[in-house]
Motif scaffolding. Sequence first.
Motif, PDB file in Angstrom:
ATOM      1  N   LEU A 156       0.827  -1.193   0.000  1.00 14.84           N
ATOM      2  CA  LEU A 156       0.000   0.000   0.000  1.00 14.84           C
ATOM      3  C   LEU A 156       0.874   1.260   0.000  1.00 14.84           C
ATOM      4  O   LEU A 156       0.595   2.211  -0.721  1.00 14.84           O
ATOM      5  N   PHE A 157       1.955   1.246   0.798  1.00 11.50           N
ATOM      6  CA  PHE A 157       2.872   2.373   0.825  1.00 11.50           C
ATOM      7  C   PHE A 157       3.533   2.583  -0.526  1.00 11.50           C
ATOM      8  O   PHE A 157       3.618   3.703  -1.033  1.00 11.50           O
ATOM      9  N   LEU A 158       3.999   1.510  -1.142  1.00 12.97           N
ATOM     10  CA  LEU A 158       4.663   1.605  -2.434  1.00 12.97           C
ATOM     11  C   LEU A 158       3.678   2.073  -3.520  1.00 12.97           C
ATOM     12  O   LEU A 158       4.038   2.907  -4.371  1.00 12.97           O
ATOM     13  N   LEU A 159       2.503   1.529  -3.457  1.00 14.67           N
ATOM     14  CA  LEU A 159       1.502   1.962  -4.430  1.00 14.67           C
ATOM     15  C   LEU A 159       1.189   3.440  -4.244  1.00 14.67           C
ATOM     16  O   LEU A 159       1.095   4.188  -5.218  1.00 14.67           O
ATOM     17  N   LYS A 160       1.034   3.861  -2.986  1.00 17.65           N
ATOM     18  CA  LYS A 160       0.718   5.251  -2.720  1.00 17.65           C
ATOM     19  C   LYS A 160       1.868   6.155  -3.122  1.00 17.65           C
ATOM     20  O   LYS A 160       1.663   7.257  -3.618  1.00 17.65           O
ATOM     21  N   LYS A 161       3.076   5.716  -2.897  1.00 19.33           N
ATOM     22  CA  LYS A 161       4.255   6.532  -3.192  1.00 19.33           C
ATOM     23  C   LYS A 161       4.563   6.558  -4.682  1.00 19.33           C
ATOM     24  O   LYS A 161       4.884   7.612  -5.232  1.00 19.33           O
ATOM     25  N   TYR A 162       4.485   5.426  -5.389  1.00 21.20           N
ATOM     26  CA  TYR A 162       4.948   5.353  -6.771  1.00 21.20           C
ATOM     27  C   TYR A 162       3.836   5.093  -7.802  1.00 21.20           C
ATOM     28  O   TYR A 162       3.925   5.571  -8.928  1.00 21.20           O
ATOM     29  N   ALA A 163       2.824   4.372  -7.497  1.00 15.56           N
ATOM     30  CA  ALA A 163       1.828   3.993  -8.492  1.00 15.56           C
ATOM     31  C   ALA A 163       0.633   4.953  -8.519  1.00 15.56           C
ATOM     32  O   ALA A 163       0.149   5.332  -9.587  1.00 15.56           O
ATOM     33  N   PHE A 164       0.124   5.321  -7.360  1.00 19.08           N
ATOM     34  CA  PHE A 164      -1.074   6.160  -7.338  1.00 19.08           C
ATOM     35  C   PHE A 164      -0.863   7.552  -7.923  1.00 19.08           C
ATOM     36  O   PHE A 164      -1.742   8.051  -8.642  1.00 19.08           O
ATOM     37  N   PRO A 165       0.284   8.245  -7.642  1.00 20.02           N
ATOM     38  CA  PRO A 165       0.419   9.584  -8.235  1.00 20.02           C
ATOM     39  C   PRO A 165       0.355   9.579  -9.755  1.00 20.02           C
ATOM     40  O   PRO A 165      -0.378  10.392 -10.327  1.00 20.02           O
ATOM     41  N   PRO A 166       1.081   8.683 -10.460  1.00 20.08           N
ATOM     42  CA  PRO A 166       0.915   8.708 -11.918  1.00 20.08           C
ATOM     43  C   PRO A 166      -0.502   8.327 -12.353  1.00 20.08           C
ATOM     44  O   PRO A 166      -1.040   8.876 -13.307  1.00 20.08           O
ATOM     45  N   ILE A 167      -1.099   7.379 -11.645  1.00 18.46           N
ATOM     46  CA  ILE A 167      -2.465   6.958 -12.004  1.00 18.46           C
ATOM     47  C   ILE A 167      -3.429   8.128 -11.781  1.00 18.46           C
ATOM     48  O   ILE A 167      -4.284   8.425 -12.622  1.00 18.46           O
ATOM     49  N   LEU A 168      -3.277   8.795 -10.597  1.00 16.93           N
ATOM     50  CA  LEU A 168      -4.148   9.927 -10.309  1.00 16.93           C
ATOM     51  C   LEU A 168      -3.902  11.063 -11.300  1.00 16.93           C
ATOM     52  O   LEU A 168      -4.847  11.734 -11.750  1.00 16.93           O
ATOM     53  N   GLN A 169      -2.614  11.274 -11.617  1.00 19.22           N
ATOM     54  CA  GLN A 169      -2.300  12.317 -12.605  1.00 19.22           C
ATOM     55  C   GLN A 169      -2.911  11.961 -13.955  1.00 19.22           C
ATOM     56  O   GLN A 169      -3.497  12.810 -14.637  1.00 19.22           O
ATOM     57  N   MET A 170      -2.794  10.716 -14.349  1.00 18.55           N
ATOM     58  CA  MET A 170      -3.382  10.273 -15.616  1.00 18.55           C
ATOM     59  C   MET A 170      -4.909  10.420 -15.572  1.00 18.55           C
ATOM     60  O   MET A 170      -5.527  10.856 -16.555  1.00 18.55           O
ATOM     61  N   LEU A 171      -5.507  10.092 -14.421  1.00 21.70           N
ATOM     62  CA  LEU A 171      -6.955  10.255 -14.296  1.00 21.70           C
ATOM     63  C   LEU A 171      -7.354  11.734 -14.367  1.00 21.70           C
ATOM     64  O   LEU A 171      -8.363  12.087 -14.982  1.00 21.70           O
ATOM     65  N   GLU A 172      -6.562  12.594 -13.727  1.00 15.35           N
ATOM     66  CA  GLU A 172      -6.838  14.027 -13.797  1.00 15.35           C
ATOM     67  C   GLU A 172      -6.686  14.546 -15.226  1.00 15.35           C
ATOM     68  O   GLU A 172      -7.513  15.338 -15.703  1.00 15.35           O
ATOM     69  N   GLU A 173      -5.616  14.104 -15.901  1.00 16.81           N
ATOM     70  CA  GLU A 173      -5.428  14.506 -17.301  1.00 16.81           C
ATOM     71  C   GLU A 173      -6.587  14.010 -18.158  1.00 16.81           C
ATOM     72  O   GLU A 173      -7.097  14.735 -19.018  1.00 16.81           O
ATOM     73  N   ARG A 174      -6.989  12.780 -17.903  1.00  7.94           N
ATOM     74  CA  ARG A 174      -8.124  12.214 -18.646  1.00  7.94           C
ATOM     75  C   ARG A 174      -9.384  13.021 -18.368  1.00  7.94           C
ATOM     76  O   ARG A 174     -10.159  13.317 -19.272  1.00  7.94           O
ATOM     77  N   GLN A 175      -9.582  13.399 -17.093  1.00 11.64           N
ATOM     78  CA  GLN A 175     -10.749  14.191 -16.728  1.00 11.64           C
ATOM     79  C   GLN A 175     -10.685  15.556 -17.399  1.00 11.64           C
ATOM     80  O   GLN A 175     -11.687  16.051 -17.925  1.00 11.64           O
ATOM     81  N   LYS A 176      -9.499  16.187 -17.401  1.00  7.29           N
ATOM     82  CA  LYS A 176      -9.331  17.477 -18.057  1.00  7.29           C
ATOM     83  C   LYS A 176      -9.588  17.346 -19.562  1.00  7.29           C
ATOM     84  O   LYS A 176     -10.233  18.211 -20.170  1.00  7.29           O
ATOM     85  N   LYS A 177      -9.057  16.260 -20.152  1.00 16.06           N
ATOM     86  CA  LYS A 177      -9.259  16.038 -21.592  1.00 16.06           C
ATOM     87  C   LYS A 177     -10.741  15.852 -21.896  1.00 16.06           C
ATOM     88  O   LYS A 177     -11.281  16.437 -22.844  1.00 16.06           O
ATOM     89  N   ILE A 178     -11.419  15.059 -21.087  1.00 14.48           N
ATOM     90  CA  ILE A 178     -12.856  14.827 -21.299  1.00 14.48           C
ATOM     91  C   ILE A 178     -13.622  16.139 -21.111  1.00 14.48           C
ATOM     92  O   ILE A 178     -14.518  16.463 -21.899  1.00 14.48           O
ATOM     93  N   SER A 179     -13.244  16.922 -20.075  1.00 18.39           N
ATOM     94  CA  SER A 179     -13.908  18.211 -19.855  1.00 18.39           C
ATOM     95  C   SER A 179     -13.667  19.140 -21.046  1.00 18.39           C
ATOM     96  O   SER A 179     -14.577  19.833 -21.507  1.00 18.39           O
ATOM     97  N   GLY A 180     -12.419  19.141 -21.535  1.00 19.60           N
ATOM     98  CA  GLY A 180     -12.103  19.961 -22.715  1.00 19.60           C
ATOM     99  C   GLY A 180     -12.882  19.507 -23.936  1.00 19.60           C
ATOM    100  O   GLY A 180     -13.403  20.333 -24.699  1.00 19.60           O
ATOM    101  N   ASP A 181     -12.958  18.194 -24.096  1.00 22.06           N
ATOM    102  CA  ASP A 181     -13.718  17.659 -25.231  1.00 22.06           C
ATOM    103  C   ASP A 181     -15.197  18.027 -25.111  1.00 22.06           C
ATOM    104  O   ASP A 181     -15.848  18.363 -26.110  1.00 22.06           O
ATOM    105  N   ILE A 182     -15.721  17.974 -23.905  1.00 20.92           N
ATOM    106  CA  ILE A 182     -17.129  18.344 -23.698  1.00 20.92           C
ATOM    107  C   ILE A 182     -17.324  19.821 -24.004  1.00 20.92           C
ATOM    108  O   ILE A 182     -18.289  20.207 -24.670  1.00 20.92           O
ATOM    109  N   GLN A 183     -16.382  20.662 -23.541  1.00 22.22           N
ATOM    110  CA  GLN A 183     -16.479  22.089 -23.826  1.00 22.22           C
ATOM    111  C   GLN A 183     -16.373  22.338 -25.333  1.00 22.22           C
ATOM    112  O   GLN A 183     -17.112  23.156 -25.893  1.00 22.22           O
TER     113      GLN A 183
END
Length: 170
Positions: free
Chosen positions: A25-52
């Motif tokens: 859980l620590f390793l995932l939180k430290k190394y895996a979750f930030p890129p995943i969350l960043q990718m999810l945020e980018e995806r959300q921004k892209k989807i929001s941009g596409d919707i706009q």
Amino acid sequence: MPQLEQVSVFSSLIFWSIVSFALLLFLLKKYAFPPILQMLEERQKKISGDIQNAEAMRAEAEKIKKEFEDQLQTAHDKANTIVQLAHDESRKLQEKTLNETQAKVRQMQKEAEHEIRVARDKLMGEIRQYVSVLTIASTEKILRRTMQDDDKKRLVDESIDEVVRNLEKN
């Protein structure tokens, strides 16, 4: 429950499972979750941009559609105006042609009446001449005498007038 009775036997196993899970859980939180969350945020921004962008394109499409409908209505109005003008022009041309035809018919009728009058006058002149010759001949035969020129002329005129009156009555 027999599974819970054996907890003491597997306590070390449970400890290492919890430690492994915490480490994972620590390793995932430290190394895996930030890129995943960043990718999810980018995806959300892209989807929001596409919707706009889609909303902007939809608004633009609505605007273009309205302009097209306005242009189509304008073209339709112009076409109706052209059709009305053509209809009016056709009616004017028809009336003009009718008036010209009526004028030609009246002219032809006048010409025909004139020709009839001329033919009638010519025929009346020929009848007058024929009647005068016939009257003179028959009068000379009946009277068997010679007449003066004035008498002949008077008798001819009277005969002609009488024949003309009879012809006009018929």
